[in-house]
Design a protein around this motif. Sequence first.
Motif, PDB file in Angstrom:
ATOM      1  N   GLY A  27       0.789  -1.224   0.000  1.00 15.47           N
ATOM      2  CA  GLY A  27       0.000   0.000   0.000  1.00 15.47           C
ATOM      3  C   GLY A  27       0.817   1.267   0.000  1.00 15.47           C
ATOM      4  N   GLU A  28       2.115   1.155  -0.276  1.00 11.84           N
ATOM      5  CA  GLU A  28       2.979   2.331  -0.313  1.00 11.84           C
ATOM      6  C   GLU A  28       2.894   3.072  -1.645  1.00 11.84           C
ATOM      7  OE1 GLU A  28       6.272   0.124   2.568  1.00 11.84           O
ATOM      8  OE2 GLU A  28       6.866   0.877   0.589  1.00 11.84           O
ATOM      9  N   LEU A  29       2.438   2.354  -2.674  1.00 15.71           N
ATOM     10  CA  LEU A  29       2.229   2.939  -3.999  1.00 15.71           C
ATOM     11  C   LEU A  29       0.814   2.629  -4.455  1.00 15.71           C
ATOM     12  CD1 LEU A  29       5.476   1.870  -5.942  1.00 15.71           C
ATOM     13  CD2 LEU A  29       5.025   4.094  -4.898  1.00 15.71           C
ATOM     14  N   THR A  30       0.275   3.459  -5.316  1.00 16.37           N
ATOM     15  CA  THR A  30      -0.961   3.156  -6.036  1.00 16.37           C
ATOM     16  C   THR A  30      -0.577   2.731  -7.445  1.00 16.37           C
ATOM     17  OG1 THR A  30      -1.260   5.369  -6.972  1.00 16.37           O
ATOM     18  CG2 THR A  30      -2.102   4.983  -4.724  1.00 16.37           C
ATOM     19  N   PRO A  31      -1.472   2.078  -8.180  1.00 15.60           N
ATOM     20  CA  PRO A  31      -1.150   1.721  -9.565  1.00 15.60           C
ATOM     21  C   PRO A  31      -0.710   2.922 -10.394  1.00 15.60           C
ATOM     22  CG  PRO A  31      -3.093   0.533  -8.849  1.00 15.60           C
ATOM     23  CD  PRO A  31      -2.750   1.493  -7.749  1.00 15.60           C
ATOM     24  N   ALA A  32      -1.284   4.078 -10.132  1.00 20.86           N
ATOM     25  CA  ALA A  32      -0.919   5.277 -10.886  1.00 20.86           C
ATOM     26  C   ALA A  32       0.505   5.721 -10.604  1.00 20.86           C
ATOM     27  CB  ALA A  32      -1.891   6.411 -10.565  1.00 20.86           C
ATOM     28  N   ASP A  33       1.054   5.326  -9.439  1.00 20.38           N
ATOM     29  CA  ASP A  33       2.424   5.697  -9.087  1.00 20.38           C
ATOM     30  C   ASP A  33       3.463   4.816  -9.779  1.00 20.38           C
ATOM     31  OD1 ASP A  33       1.558   7.652  -7.229  1.00 20.38           O
ATOM     32  OD2 ASP A  33       1.319   6.110  -5.679  1.00 20.38           O
ATOM     33  N   CYS A  34       3.023   3.681 -10.307  1.00 18.50           N
ATOM     34  CA  CYS A  34       3.953   2.692 -10.858  1.00 18.50           C
ATOM     35  C   CYS A  34       4.276   2.990 -12.317  1.00 18.50           C
ATOM     36  CB  CYS A  34       3.358   1.289 -10.744  1.00 18.50           C
ATOM     37  SG  CYS A  34       3.072   0.740  -9.049  1.00 18.50           S
ATOM     38  N   GLU A  35       5.337   2.363 -12.801  1.00 20.45           N
ATOM     39  CA  GLU A  35       5.695   2.487 -14.208  1.00 20.45           C
ATOM     40  C   GLU A  35       4.566   1.944 -15.089  1.00 20.45           C
ATOM     41  OE1 GLU A  35       9.427   0.814 -15.267  1.00 20.45           O
ATOM     42  OE2 GLU A  35      10.534   1.847 -13.678  1.00 20.45           O
ATOM     43  N   PRO A  36       4.448   2.436 -16.329  1.00 24.13           N
ATOM     44  CA  PRO A  36       3.406   1.933 -17.234  1.00 24.13           C
ATOM     45  C   PRO A  36       3.468   0.427 -17.458  1.00 24.13           C
ATOM     46  CG  PRO A  36       4.340   3.960 -18.092  1.00 24.13           C
ATOM     47  CD  PRO A  36       5.173   3.575 -16.907  1.00 24.13           C
ATOM     48  N   ASP A  37       4.671  -0.167 -17.360  1.00 19.95           N
ATOM     49  CA  ASP A  37       4.798  -1.617 -17.542  1.00 19.95           C
ATOM     50  C   ASP A  37       3.955  -2.390 -16.534  1.00 19.95           C
ATOM     51  OD1 ASP A  37       6.524  -1.324 -19.651  1.00 19.95           O
ATOM     52  OD2 ASP A  37       8.339  -1.792 -18.513  1.00 19.95           O
ATOM     53  N   VAL A  38       3.793  -1.854 -15.334  1.00 18.34           N
ATOM     54  CA  VAL A  38       3.013  -2.544 -14.308  1.00 18.34           C
ATOM     55  C   VAL A  38       1.560  -2.661 -14.744  1.00 18.34           C
ATOM     56  CG1 VAL A  38       2.195  -2.449 -11.922  1.00 18.34           C
ATOM     57  CG2 VAL A  38       4.574  -1.869 -12.449  1.00 18.34           C
ATOM     58  N   ALA A  39       1.005  -1.581 -15.267  1.00 19.20           N
ATOM     59  CA  ALA A  39      -0.374  -1.619 -15.758  1.00 19.20           C
ATOM     60  C   ALA A  39      -0.507  -2.578 -16.930  1.00 19.20           C
ATOM     61  CB  ALA A  39      -0.828  -0.219 -16.168  1.00 19.20           C
ATOM     62  N   GLU A  40       0.504  -2.601 -17.804  1.00 18.31           N
ATOM     63  CA  GLU A  40       0.454  -3.514 -18.958  1.00 18.31           C
ATOM     64  C   GLU A  40       0.452  -4.966 -18.503  1.00 18.31           C
ATOM     65  OE1 GLU A  40       3.191  -4.853 -22.776  1.00 18.31           O
ATOM     66  OE2 GLU A  40       3.419  -2.820 -21.990  1.00 18.31           O
ATOM     67  N   VAL A  41       1.340  -5.297 -17.564  1.00 17.32           N
ATOM     68  CA  VAL A  41       1.416  -6.675 -17.084  1.00 17.32           C
ATOM     69  C   VAL A  41       0.114  -7.095 -16.404  1.00 17.32           C
ATOM     70  CG1 VAL A  41       2.505  -8.143 -15.323  1.00 17.32           C
ATOM     71  CG2 VAL A  41       3.912  -6.851 -16.939  1.00 17.32           C
ATOM     72  N   PHE A  42      -0.455  -6.232 -15.576  1.00 16.08           N
ATOM     73  CA  PHE A  42      -1.690  -6.598 -14.894  1.00 16.08           C
ATOM     74  C   PHE A  42      -2.877  -6.665 -15.862  1.00 16.08           C
ATOM     75  CE2 PHE A  42       0.580  -5.831 -10.918  1.00 16.08           C
ATOM     76  CZ  PHE A  42       0.134  -6.929 -10.201  1.00 16.08           C
ATOM     77  N   ALA A  43      -2.818  -5.917 -16.959  1.00 14.47           N
ATOM     78  CA  ALA A  43      -3.859  -6.061 -17.985  1.00 14.47           C
ATOM     79  C   ALA A  43      -3.776  -7.442 -18.626  1.00 14.47           C
ATOM     80  CB  ALA A  43      -3.714  -4.967 -19.044  1.00 14.47           C
TER      81      ALA A  43
END
Length: 250
Positions: free
Chosen positions: A53-69
Amino acid sequence: MGTVFSFDVRLDGAADRERVRAGLAAAVAGLHHVDEVFSPYRPDSQISRLARGELTPADCEPDVAEVFAHCETEERLSDGWFTPRYAGGLDPTGLVKGWAVQRAVEMLASSGAAAVCLNGGGDVQLYGGPWRVGISDPLHPGGLAAVVEAHDTLSVATSGPAERGCHIIDPRTGGAPDDGLASVTVVSRGLTQADARATAAYAMGPGARAWLEQLPGTEGFAVAADGTTWQTSGFARHLARHGDGEGRAA
Protein backbone atom coordinates in the motif's frame (compact mmCIF):
# COMPACT_ATOMS: atom_id res chain seq x y z
CA MET A 1 14.04 -13.35 -11.57
CA GLY A 2 15.94 -16.10 -9.83
CA THR A 3 16.78 -18.09 -12.94
CA VAL A 4 19.21 -18.29 -15.86
CA PHE A 5 18.60 -16.64 -19.23
CA SER A 6 20.45 -17.73 -22.37
CA PHE A 7 20.47 -16.00 -25.75
CA ASP A 8 21.18 -17.55 -29.14
CA VAL A 9 21.23 -14.83 -31.80
CA ARG A 10 21.80 -15.40 -35.53
CA LEU A 11 22.74 -12.75 -38.06
CA ASP A 12 22.48 -12.73 -41.83
CA GLY A 13 24.74 -10.93 -44.28
CA ALA A 14 22.63 -7.77 -44.24
CA ALA A 15 22.69 -7.34 -40.47
CA ASP A 16 24.27 -4.29 -38.83
CA ARG A 17 26.31 -6.05 -36.14
CA GLU A 18 26.70 -2.98 -33.95
CA ARG A 19 22.96 -2.35 -34.05
CA VAL A 20 22.26 -5.95 -33.05
CA ARG A 21 24.83 -5.73 -30.22
CA ALA A 22 23.07 -2.60 -28.98
CA GLY A 23 19.74 -4.46 -29.17
CA LEU A 24 21.20 -7.33 -27.15
CA ALA A 25 22.51 -4.93 -24.50
CA ALA A 26 19.08 -3.25 -24.31
CA ALA A 27 17.36 -6.65 -24.01
CA VAL A 28 19.63 -7.72 -21.14
CA ALA A 29 19.19 -4.39 -19.36
CA GLY A 30 15.44 -4.71 -19.83
CA LEU A 31 15.39 -8.11 -18.12
CA HIS A 32 17.31 -6.73 -15.14
CA HIS A 33 14.91 -3.79 -14.93
CA VAL A 34 11.88 -6.10 -14.98
CA ASP A 35 13.35 -7.95 -12.01
CA GLU A 36 13.83 -4.67 -10.15
CA VAL A 37 10.23 -3.60 -10.80
CA PHE A 38 8.32 -6.87 -10.48
CA SER A 39 10.16 -9.17 -8.09
CA PRO A 40 8.05 -9.98 -5.01
CA TYR A 41 11.29 -11.02 -3.29
CA ARG A 42 12.72 -7.48 -3.45
CA PRO A 43 11.22 -5.32 -0.70
CA ASP A 44 11.93 -2.19 -2.74
CA SER A 45 10.32 -3.40 -5.99
CA GLN A 46 7.23 -1.58 -7.19
CA ILE A 47 5.20 -4.79 -6.86
CA SER A 48 6.25 -5.21 -3.21
CA ARG A 49 5.54 -1.57 -2.44
CA LEU A 50 2.19 -1.79 -4.25
CA ALA A 51 1.26 -4.85 -2.18
CA ARG A 52 2.11 -2.98 1.03
CA GLY A 53 0.00 0.00 0.00
CA GLU A 54 2.98 2.33 -0.31
CA LEU A 55 2.23 2.94 -4.00
CA THR A 56 -0.96 3.16 -6.04
CA PRO A 57 -1.15 1.72 -9.56
CA ALA A 58 -0.92 5.28 -10.89
CA ASP A 59 2.42 5.70 -9.09
CA CYS A 60 3.95 2.69 -10.86
CA GLU A 61 5.69 2.49 -14.21
CA PRO A 62 3.41 1.93 -17.23
CA ASP A 63 4.80 -1.62 -17.54
CA VAL A 64 3.01 -2.54 -14.31
CA ALA A 65 -0.37 -1.62 -15.76
CA GLU A 66 0.45 -3.51 -18.96
CA VAL A 67 1.42 -6.68 -17.08
CA PHE A 68 -1.69 -6.60 -14.89
CA ALA A 69 -3.86 -6.06 -17.99
CA HIS A 70 -2.38 -9.27 -19.43
CA CYS A 71 -2.94 -10.99 -16.08
CA GLU A 72 -6.60 -9.94 -16.04
CA THR A 73 -7.08 -11.33 -19.54
CA GLU A 74 -5.52 -14.67 -18.63
CA GLU A 75 -7.46 -14.82 -15.36
CA ARG A 76 -10.71 -14.33 -17.28
CA LEU A 77 -9.83 -16.85 -20.00
CA SER A 78 -8.86 -19.47 -17.42
CA ASP A 79 -11.87 -18.85 -15.15
CA GLY A 80 -9.51 -17.93 -12.35
CA TRP A 81 -7.08 -20.85 -12.60
CA PHE A 82 -4.44 -18.29 -13.39
CA THR A 83 -4.40 -15.35 -11.00
CA PRO A 84 -1.86 -12.74 -9.85
CA ARG A 85 -3.66 -12.56 -6.49
CA TYR A 86 -3.64 -15.17 -3.76
CA ALA A 87 -3.06 -15.36 -0.01
CA GLY A 88 -3.83 -11.67 0.16
CA GLY A 89 -0.83 -10.65 -1.95
CA LEU A 90 0.12 -9.56 -5.45
CA ASP A 91 2.40 -11.81 -7.49
CA PRO A 92 2.35 -11.63 -11.31
CA THR A 93 5.40 -13.89 -11.66
CA GLY A 94 3.32 -16.58 -13.41
CA LEU A 95 3.16 -14.25 -16.41
CA VAL A 96 5.79 -11.54 -16.09
CA LYS A 97 8.80 -13.72 -16.95
CA GLY A 98 7.18 -14.80 -20.22
CA TRP A 99 6.22 -11.20 -20.98
CA ALA A 100 9.77 -10.02 -20.30
CA VAL A 101 11.34 -12.73 -22.46
CA GLN A 102 8.95 -12.05 -25.32
CA ARG A 103 9.70 -8.32 -25.14
CA ALA A 104 13.47 -8.95 -25.11
CA VAL A 105 13.20 -11.08 -28.26
CA GLU A 106 11.12 -8.38 -29.95
CA MET A 107 13.91 -5.87 -29.16
CA LEU A 108 16.46 -8.11 -30.84
CA ALA A 109 14.23 -8.74 -33.85
CA SER A 110 13.72 -5.01 -34.33
CA SER A 111 17.50 -4.47 -34.12
CA GLY A 112 18.03 -6.65 -37.20
CA ALA A 113 18.73 -10.14 -35.83
CA ALA A 114 17.76 -12.82 -38.33
CA ALA A 115 16.79 -15.37 -35.68
CA VAL A 116 16.66 -15.44 -31.89
CA CYS A 117 16.18 -18.12 -29.24
CA LEU A 118 15.85 -16.80 -25.69
CA ASN A 119 15.51 -19.39 -22.95
CA GLY A 120 14.39 -17.99 -19.60
CA GLY A 121 14.53 -20.76 -17.00
CA GLY A 122 13.24 -23.36 -19.45
CA ASP A 123 10.57 -21.19 -21.08
CA VAL A 124 11.54 -20.29 -24.64
CA GLN A 125 10.65 -17.55 -27.11
CA LEU A 126 11.73 -18.13 -30.70
CA TYR A 127 12.00 -15.79 -33.68
CA GLY A 128 13.09 -16.83 -37.15
CA GLY A 129 14.55 -20.28 -37.43
CA PRO A 130 14.77 -23.14 -37.86
CA TRP A 131 14.87 -24.09 -34.19
CA ARG A 132 14.24 -27.26 -32.24
CA VAL A 133 13.23 -27.11 -28.57
CA GLY A 134 13.34 -30.18 -26.41
CA ILE A 135 10.64 -30.63 -23.79
CA SER A 136 12.26 -32.16 -20.70
CA ASP A 137 10.91 -35.47 -19.45
CA PRO A 138 9.89 -34.70 -15.84
CA LEU A 139 10.12 -38.37 -14.87
CA HIS A 140 13.54 -39.08 -16.41
CA PRO A 141 16.05 -36.28 -15.72
CA GLY A 142 18.17 -35.53 -18.77
CA GLY A 143 15.66 -37.11 -21.13
CA LEU A 144 13.23 -35.51 -23.54
CA ALA A 145 9.50 -36.15 -23.70
CA ALA A 146 9.09 -34.44 -27.10
CA VAL A 147 10.82 -32.02 -29.46
CA VAL A 148 9.11 -28.94 -30.92
CA GLU A 149 10.19 -27.42 -34.23
CA ALA A 150 9.80 -23.78 -35.25
CA HIS A 151 10.53 -21.85 -38.43
CA ASP A 152 9.10 -18.53 -37.30
CA THR A 153 7.83 -16.85 -34.14
CA LEU A 154 6.82 -19.44 -31.53
CA SER A 155 7.01 -19.89 -27.76
CA VAL A 156 7.24 -22.98 -25.55
CA ALA A 157 6.45 -22.87 -21.81
CA THR A 158 6.41 -25.76 -19.33
CA SER A 159 5.00 -25.86 -15.80
CA GLY A 160 5.43 -28.55 -13.19
CA PRO A 161 7.37 -29.48 -10.05
CA ALA A 162 10.30 -31.33 -11.63
CA GLU A 163 12.85 -28.49 -11.58
CA ARG A 164 11.82 -26.30 -8.63
CA GLY A 165 9.49 -28.48 -6.61
CA CYS A 166 5.82 -27.63 -6.38
CA HIS A 167 5.61 -23.84 -6.71
CA ILE A 168 2.17 -23.60 -8.36
CA ILE A 169 -0.86 -23.07 -6.15
CA ASP A 170 -4.38 -24.27 -6.78
CA PRO A 171 -6.23 -20.95 -6.39
CA ARG A 172 -9.37 -22.74 -5.19
CA THR A 173 -7.71 -24.54 -2.28
CA GLY A 174 -4.55 -22.53 -1.64
CA GLY A 175 -2.57 -25.78 -1.71
CA ALA A 176 -0.61 -27.76 -4.27
CA PRO A 177 -2.57 -29.10 -7.27
CA ASP A 178 -3.66 -32.70 -6.81
CA ASP A 179 -4.04 -33.74 -10.41
CA GLY A 180 -1.60 -36.51 -11.30
CA LEU A 181 0.28 -34.34 -13.81
CA ALA A 182 4.07 -34.24 -13.84
CA SER A 183 4.28 -31.36 -16.34
CA VAL A 184 2.26 -29.36 -18.85
CA THR A 185 3.77 -27.65 -21.88
CA VAL A 186 1.98 -24.92 -23.83
CA VAL A 187 2.96 -23.77 -27.33
CA SER A 188 1.73 -20.48 -28.73
CA ARG A 189 3.06 -17.51 -30.67
CA GLY A 190 3.93 -15.36 -27.65
CA LEU A 191 5.46 -16.38 -24.32
CA THR A 192 3.33 -13.87 -22.41
CA GLN A 193 0.32 -16.09 -23.05
CA ALA A 194 2.13 -19.45 -23.06
CA ASP A 195 3.71 -18.85 -19.65
CA ALA A 196 0.41 -17.96 -17.97
CA ARG A 197 -1.52 -20.74 -19.72
CA ALA A 198 1.01 -23.42 -18.76
CA THR A 199 0.65 -22.29 -15.14
CA ALA A 200 -3.15 -22.36 -15.34
CA ALA A 201 -3.19 -25.72 -17.12
CA TYR A 202 -0.98 -27.35 -14.49
CA ALA A 203 -3.18 -26.00 -11.69
CA MET A 204 -6.30 -27.10 -13.58
CA GLY A 205 -5.17 -30.69 -13.99
CA PRO A 206 -7.83 -32.98 -15.54
CA GLY A 207 -9.68 -30.12 -17.23
CA ALA A 208 -6.57 -28.66 -18.87
CA ARG A 209 -6.78 -30.54 -22.17
CA ALA A 210 -10.34 -29.47 -22.97
CA TRP A 211 -9.56 -25.90 -21.91
CA LEU A 212 -6.46 -25.65 -24.10
CA GLU A 213 -8.36 -27.09 -27.07
CA GLN A 214 -10.72 -24.13 -27.07
CA LEU A 215 -8.03 -21.43 -26.98
CA PRO A 216 -7.11 -20.12 -30.45
CA GLY A 217 -3.44 -20.35 -31.37
CA THR A 218 -2.65 -22.47 -28.31
CA GLU A 219 -1.63 -26.13 -28.10
CA GLY A 220 -0.66 -28.30 -25.16
CA PHE A 221 1.25 -31.46 -24.22
CA ALA A 222 1.27 -33.10 -20.79
CA VAL A 223 3.09 -35.88 -18.98
CA ALA A 224 1.13 -37.60 -16.20
CA ALA A 225 2.68 -38.94 -13.01
CA ASP A 226 2.29 -42.49 -14.33
CA GLY A 227 4.27 -41.68 -17.49
CA THR A 228 1.34 -41.49 -19.89
CA THR A 229 1.00 -38.41 -22.08
CA TRP A 230 -1.70 -36.45 -23.84
CA GLN A 231 -1.66 -33.65 -26.38
CA THR A 232 -4.17 -31.29 -27.94
CA SER A 233 -5.37 -31.95 -31.46
CA GLY A 234 -3.05 -29.42 -33.13
CA PHE A 235 0.10 -30.10 -31.15
CA ALA A 236 1.44 -32.66 -33.63
CA ARG A 237 2.08 -30.00 -36.27
CA HIS A 238 4.71 -28.48 -33.98
CA LEU A 239 6.62 -31.74 -33.46
CA ALA A 240 10.07 -31.87 -35.04
CA ARG A 241 10.83 -34.08 -38.00
CA HIS A 242 13.99 -36.12 -37.56
CA GLY A 243 17.14 -34.25 -38.56
CA ASP A 244 15.63 -30.79 -39.07
CA GLY A 245 16.85 -27.62 -37.38
CA GLU A 246 19.01 -27.30 -34.29
CA GLY A 247 18.40 -28.62 -30.78
CA ARG A 248 17.79 -26.31 -27.83
CA ALA A 249 16.77 -28.11 -24.66
CA ALA A 250 14.17 -26.40 -22.48
